[in-house]
Design a protein around this motif. Sequence first.
Motif, PDB file in Angstrom:
ATOM      1  N   ARG A 261      -0.324  -7.954  -5.805  1.00 33.34           N
ATOM      2  CA  ARG A 261       0.313  -8.670  -6.802  1.00 33.34           C
ATOM      3  C   ARG A 261       0.212 -10.055  -6.481  1.00 33.34           C
ATOM      4  O   ARG A 261       0.503 -10.669  -5.361  1.00 33.34           O
TER       5      ARG A 261
ATOM      6  N   VAL B  36      -0.759  -7.453 -11.300  1.00 38.06           N
ATOM      7  CA  VAL B  36      -0.675  -6.605 -10.332  1.00 38.06           C
ATOM      8  C   VAL B  36      -2.117  -5.959 -10.459  1.00 38.06           C
ATOM      9  O   VAL B  36      -2.521  -5.436 -11.381  1.00 38.06           O
ATOM     10  N   ARG B  37      -2.845  -5.783  -9.350  1.00 40.82           N
ATOM     11  CA  ARG B  37      -4.116  -5.173  -9.541  1.00 40.82           C
ATOM     12  C   ARG B  37      -4.135  -3.969  -8.280  1.00 40.82           C
ATOM     13  O   ARG B  37      -3.799  -3.959  -7.303  1.00 40.82           O
ATOM     14  N   ARG B  38      -4.398  -2.671  -8.970  1.00 46.00           N
ATOM     15  CA  ARG B  38      -4.409  -1.520  -8.097  1.00 46.00           C
ATOM     16  C   ARG B  38      -6.112  -1.115  -7.793  1.00 46.00           C
ATOM     17  O   ARG B  38      -6.731  -0.928  -8.864  1.00 46.00           O
TER      18      ARG B  38
ATOM     19  N   ARG C 104      -2.153  -2.155  -3.705  1.00 45.60           N
ATOM     20  CA  ARG C 104      -1.784  -2.846  -4.796  1.00 45.60           C
ATOM     21  C   ARG C 104      -1.665  -4.246  -4.441  1.00 45.60           C
ATOM     22  O   ARG C 104      -1.094  -4.638  -3.351  1.00 45.60           O
TER      23      ARG C 104
ATOM     24  N   GLU D 220       0.940  -1.232   0.106  1.00 45.93           N
ATOM     25  CA  GLU D 220       0.069  -0.171  -0.078  1.00 45.93           C
ATOM     26  C   GLU D 220       0.686   1.148  -0.094  1.00 45.93           C
ATOM     27  O   GLU D 220       1.776   1.624   0.908  1.00 45.93           O
TER      28      GLU D 220
END
Length: 264
Positions: free
Chosen positions: A136, A147-149, A134, A91
């Motif tokens: 990962r 990776v998802r934000r 985030r 984060e």
Amino acid sequence: MITRRGVHLLLGALALYGVGRFLGVAELYVVAAACAALVVTGVAAVRLSTATISARRSLSSDRIPSGGTSDVVLELRNDARLPAALLLVEEDCHHGLASTPRFVVPGLAAGRSVTLRYTLTGGSRGRYPVGPLRVRVRDPFGVAQRVRRYRSTAEVVVYPRIEPLPKGSIAGMHHGSGASDIRRLFTTGEEFYTMREYVTGDDLRQVHWPSTAHRQTLMVRQQEQPWQAEATVFCDARVAAHHDRGPDSSLEKSVAVAASLVWR
């Protein structure tokens, strides 16, 4: 996204396929196909995992005094029907509050959740963003990751430093934060004070009729209201009036003095 390990595995699969074709060894074809299938499976697994991880953030307090702390709780939940692979959680956080929080979640079963915690420490005054988060995701073999934000953020306000001041009152009749001994008289107020004769402009609703009948003249109720002490604190925030920068600058010291007076 294919990791460096996945790229090396694909290159190895191509090399094995070429050597097997050159030497005529069928077993090398099988090994090359297995390596390529492993990479493809890893990519598919991480894509499915990141699409079903929901995240929620909560703070114990979004107002922190200088030197105080606030706890941040991150809750991750796997909403899919399949278990999620290795999760690397990170984060964004201002360095004035905490070092970048990083966590490793070995795996997350379907429908299960995990709670992660870290602490913010108030330093210099100001408004600081917390987030975004985030996540990962890596497959168990480390050949693919994604990776998802998350867009959600929070804001934390750090109050100025409060200096301890000696106890006691300021000399004078009007001091303290409450009522003083000085009282002002009004036609309306908090408490009854006395009776007086009516004068032009008085509110007729304050006429006391029994006293009027007794004295044969209009009498009104006189109310009293305690004097409330008030003070205005000015802080010169002009750039030209201060020198240096950072927590030890004259501006920060002025803000700390003003905040300490108001707090006192």
